[in-house]
Design an enzyme around this catalytic site. Structure first.
Site, mmCIF file in Angstrom:
data_model
loop_
_atom_site.group_PDB
_atom_site.id
_atom_site.type_symbol
_atom_site.label_atom_id
_atom_site.label_comp_id
_atom_site.label_asym_id
_atom_site.label_seq_id
_atom_site.Cartn_x
_atom_site.Cartn_y
_atom_site.Cartn_z
ATOM 1 N N HIS A 7 0.820 -1.226 0.000
ATOM 2 C CA HIS A 7 0.000 0.000 0.000
ATOM 3 C C HIS A 7 0.854 1.276 0.000
ATOM 4 O O HIS A 7 2.025 1.261 0.395
ATOM 5 C CB HIS A 7 -0.898 0.000 1.241
ATOM 6 C CG HIS A 7 -0.091 -0.044 2.501
ATOM 7 N ND1 HIS A 7 0.528 1.061 3.022
ATOM 8 C CD2 HIS A 7 0.266 -1.070 3.297
ATOM 9 C CE1 HIS A 7 1.210 0.732 4.085
ATOM 10 N NE2 HIS A 7 1.073 -0.574 4.278
ATOM 11 N N ARG A 37 -5.563 0.695 4.905
ATOM 12 C CA ARG A 37 -4.566 1.242 3.975
ATOM 13 C C ARG A 37 -4.392 0.384 2.729
ATOM 14 O O ARG A 37 -4.105 0.898 1.644
ATOM 15 C CB ARG A 37 -3.227 1.485 4.690
ATOM 16 C CG ARG A 37 -2.586 0.301 5.390
ATOM 17 C CD ARG A 37 -1.474 0.796 6.326
ATOM 18 N NE ARG A 37 -0.654 -0.252 6.938
ATOM 19 C CZ ARG A 37 -0.966 -0.904 8.043
ATOM 20 N NH1 ARG A 37 -2.109 -0.682 8.672
ATOM 21 N NH2 ARG A 37 -0.132 -1.819 8.540
ATOM 22 N N GLU A 86 -0.966 -7.202 7.396
ATOM 23 C CA GLU A 86 0.444 -7.037 7.714
ATOM 24 C C GLU A 86 0.825 -8.027 8.810
ATOM 25 O O GLU A 86 -0.035 -8.512 9.568
ATOM 26 C CB GLU A 86 0.701 -5.577 8.154
ATOM 27 C CG GLU A 86 2.139 -5.231 8.503
ATOM 28 C CD GLU A 86 3.157 -5.623 7.444
ATOM 29 O OE1 GLU A 86 3.249 -6.823 7.107
ATOM 30 O OE2 GLU A 86 3.893 -4.740 6.966
ATOM 31 N N HIS A 89 0.677 -5.648 2.104
ATOM 32 C CA HIS A 89 1.615 -4.970 3.017
ATOM 33 C C HIS A 89 3.049 -5.432 2.764
ATOM 34 O O HIS A 89 3.278 -6.476 2.156
ATOM 35 C CB HIS A 89 1.218 -5.295 4.457
ATOM 36 C CG HIS A 89 -0.182 -4.873 4.752
ATOM 37 N ND1 HIS A 89 -0.502 -3.678 5.342
ATOM 38 C CD2 HIS A 89 -1.369 -5.481 4.478
ATOM 39 C CE1 HIS A 89 -1.801 -3.568 5.434
ATOM 40 N NE2 HIS A 89 -2.367 -4.643 4.918
HETATM 41 O O1 LIG Z 1 2.898 -1.859 9.089
HETATM 42 C C1 LIG Z 1 3.911 -2.201 8.521
HETATM 43 O O2 LIG Z 1 4.037 -2.367 7.188
HETATM 44 P P1 LIG Z 1 3.040 -1.801 6.081
HETATM 45 O O3 LIG Z 1 3.309 -0.303 6.104
HETATM 46 O O4 LIG Z 1 3.438 -2.446 4.769
HETATM 47 O O5 LIG Z 1 1.603 -2.145 6.456
HETATM 48 C C2 LIG Z 1 5.100 -2.587 9.292
HETATM 49 O O6 LIG Z 1 5.253 -1.719 10.365
HETATM 50 C C3 LIG Z 1 6.313 -2.729 8.402
HETATM 51 O O7 LIG Z 1 7.445 -2.616 9.158
HETATM 52 P P2 LIG Z 1 8.882 -3.213 8.794
HETATM 53 O O8 LIG Z 1 9.360 -2.618 7.489
HETATM 54 O O9 LIG Z 1 9.695 -2.729 9.959
HETATM 55 O O10 LIG Z 1 8.748 -4.711 8.743
#
Ligand SMILES: O=C(OP(=O)(O)O)[C@H](O)COP(=O)(O)O
Length: 260
Positions: free
Chosen positions: A13, A64, A91, A190
């Protein structure tokens, strides 16, 4: 190449409010930031320019990823395309780390420890419990009564391996049959749910997956053969210099820095 049978698109996203603040967002339902909205729209414009047409979109049940899918489809003029949602594309559940600032965690615990928490394949962070400031917001949310497992059995923290364990049955039972009907699928999810799926599809080792970073709002094109094995290297679509800079930015989120 001639033995490309299917095209599959994975998308992390657009930027969310907590990506900007460098906090572990995970199962907290943050909306896209203004920049994140633009990233999703730009992604849709790019996919339209390149002539892609989707038949089916899968998202998580976090806003998101859903909002990103809508903005992409709107920019492509393909709003009618069905969107299917599942918690299994959520996620990774970051447990008690949810809400914490990565750079401050690196200051407290060291960059190596934060890297291990973020990218160690089989490393599960400490579980979230009732005393956590976001526990009730997550587990009292009505969306988690709609899952295919009882709410009580939903994860309280996950490693990337555990993300793959909950995602794979959905992939096999729900997504694969549609791809095999020749549908062009977009998975709008995610960073870590996409990384888990990439690991599975590309056969990436437990060690090597630590070096795979996905920036927000950049579509990843996978060209697959009839057995859904990649035929060509994955392609991150868009301006390659910008993509490399965005990857570095995600990697640098774990560097020690005080937020004050
Ligand atoms: O919510 C998250 O990812 P997302 O923004 O893809 O949904 C995580 O906090 C990603 O964290 P990371 O890059 O430290 O694994």
């Amino acid at each position: 190449m001639s033995n490309v049978k299917y095209k599959l698109f994975l998308l992390r996203h657009g930027e969310g409010a907590w990506n900007k603040e460098n906090r572990f967002c995970s199962w907290v339902d943050q909306k896209l930031s203004e920049d994140g909205v633009k990233e999703a729209q730009d992604c849709g414009k790019l996919l339209k320019e390149q002539g892609y047409k989707f038949d089916l979109v899968y998202t998580s049940i976090l806003s998101r990823s859903i909002q990103t899918a809508w903005l992409v489809l709107e920019a492509m003029g393909q709003e009618w395309v069905p969107v299917v949602k599942s918690w299994r594309l959520n996620e990774r559940h970051y447990g008690s780390l949810i809400g914490l600032n990565r750079a401050e965690m690196a200051l407290q615990h060291g960059e190596e420890k934060v890297k291990l928490w973020r990218r160690g394949y089989d490393v599960t962070p400490p579980q979230i419990d009732e005393s956590h400031p976001y526990f009730l917001e997550i587990y009292n949310d009505r969306r988690y009564t709609t899952c295919d497992v009882p709410k009580e059995t939903l994860p309280r923290a996950e490693s990337l391996k555990e993300v793959l364990d909950r995602l794979l049955p959905y992939w096999e039972s729900t997504v694969v049959p549609e791809i095999k009907k020749d549908k062009t699928v977009l998975i709008s999810a995610h960073g870590n749910s996409c990384r888990a799926l990439l690991k599975h599809l590309e056969g990436i080792s437990d060690e090597e997956i630590a070096n795979v970073t996905l920036p927000t709002g950049i579509p990843v094109l996978l060209e697959l053969d009839e057995n859904l094995r990649p035929v060509n290297p994955r392609q991150l679509l868009g301006d390659q210099a910008k993509i490399q800079a965005a990857i570095k930015k995600v990697e640098d989120q774990g560097k020690a820095k005080s937020s004050t």
